[in-house]
Design an enzyme around this catalytic site. Structure first.
Site, PDB file in Angstrom:
ATOM      1  N   LYS A  54       0.823  -1.210   0.000  1.00 11.80           N
ATOM      2  CA  LYS A  54       0.000   0.000   0.000  1.00 11.80           C
ATOM      3  C   LYS A  54       0.854   1.255   0.000  1.00 11.80           C
ATOM      4  O   LYS A  54       0.533   2.244  -0.673  1.00 11.80           O
ATOM      5  CB  LYS A  54      -0.944  -0.044   1.202  1.00 11.80           C
ATOM      6  N   GLN A  98      -4.406  -2.036   9.682  1.00 15.60           N
ATOM      7  CA  GLN A  98      -4.157  -3.322   9.040  1.00 15.60           C
ATOM      8  C   GLN A  98      -4.683  -4.441   9.934  1.00 15.60           C
ATOM      9  O   GLN A  98      -4.369  -4.505  11.117  1.00 15.60           O
ATOM     10  CB  GLN A  98      -2.659  -3.502   8.786  1.00 15.60           C
ATOM     11  N   ASP A 121     -11.115   2.909   4.735  1.00 16.10           N
ATOM     12  CA  ASP A 121     -11.234   1.463   4.514  1.00 16.10           C
ATOM     13  C   ASP A 121     -12.663   0.983   4.760  1.00 16.10           C
ATOM     14  O   ASP A 121     -12.969  -0.192   4.590  1.00 16.10           O
ATOM     15  CB  ASP A 121     -10.257   0.722   5.437  1.00 16.10           C
TER      16      ASP A 121
END
Length: 284
Positions: A54, A98, A121
């Site tokens: 990313k 994450q 996200d």
């Protein structure tokens, strides 16, 4: 029949061209690039790899990526406090936690420490609710990427029967909600579903997101169905028996190179949108 491959890498490349242009314009106007903060708890090798991917993609389009590393032994309170700091930092536009996090950390509490305006996200309760109700907000990144793939290949959704295998709050559930919003008829399946093969065989669109290698047999796929494999298992194996499914499907995503690239593209698109939204609010 041999299925046409849905090339997620190619679709993502076009998205990155648009993102790069938007980043350049944002940087020209505001004097800095959009910033994505990635929070990594612990040192899981796979998570390290994903975070690095990313960051590299951010760099490729001119965005800034901040890597926030938190020790594996950190408590839920410590993780939440660090994310809350990022939520209040005007120099951060988007926040990605994450996942998975270590077992002793309350992942949901950590997600909820992200303010909705930076939840690029799409993992918070607020983002899920807005998405489910068709309101403006950030989509869960992988389901959002799936919808972008379907649109890129002009797959009609209205009136089609979509079967989603998997009920994760950040993948299966939001994928079904996005399809429902587009007038598909959605059936959710999961580990306790009876006669899974019979249900899948009725699907015009199959979304496999259960995390079990080749659980979805190729013989279950209805001729002409569209198959989206969002699973990723060791050995580059998806949740669908790819070779046999390709014999029946009209369109199918490979693993890797299908859903994954569009997940990251969606994350970056939403980070740019968050940066622009923040500047708009400041201006007013």
């Amino acid at each position: 029949m041999t299925a046409q491959i849905i090339d997620g890498t190619a679709v993502a490349a076009k998205a990155y061209d648009r993102i790069q242009a938007d980043v350049q314009e944002f940087t020209r106007i505001y004097g800095r690039a959009p910033v994505l903060a990635t929070v990594l708890v612990g040192d899981d090798p796979a998570s390290q790899t994903y975070v690095r991917m990313k960051a590299n993609r951010c760099k490729s389009v001119g965005m800034e990526s901040r890597r926030i590393e938190i020790p594996a032994e950190a408590s839920t309170e410590e993780v939440v406090a660090r994310i809350e700091e990022l939520s209040q930092d005007p120099g951060v536009d988007g926040i990605l936690l994450q996942h998975p996090v270590p077992a002793h950390v309350d992942g949901r509490a950590a997600f909820e420490a992200i303010i909705p305006s930076k939840d690029v996200d799409g993992v918070t309760y607020a983002s899920f609710a807005k998405m489910a109700l068709g309101a403006t907000g950030f989509r869960a990144a992988t389901p959002g990427g799936i919808l972008s793939l379907l649109d890129a290949y002009d797959v009609p959704l209205a009136g089609k029967h979509a079967v989603v295998i998997g009920r994760s709050p950040i993948l299966g559930k939001p994928a079904g909600m996005l399809l429902l919003e587009r007038d598909a008829t959605v059936t959710y399946c999961h580990s306790k579903t009876k006669d899974l093969d019979a249900i899948v065989s009725t699907a015009d669109i199959v979304i496999a997101a259960v995390g079990r290698p080749e659980l979805i047999q190729g013989s279950w796929i209805k001729p002409g169905a569209v198959v989206i494999d969002a699973g990723y298992n060791p050995g580059n194996v998806g949740d669908v028996e790819y070779e046999k499914a390709s014999e029946a499907a009209s369109l199918i995503t490979p693993v890797p190179g299908g859903v994954g690239p569009m997940t990251i593209a969606t994350l970056l698109e939403q980070t740019v949108a968050a940066a622009l939204d923040a500047r708009t609010l400041t201006a007013t």
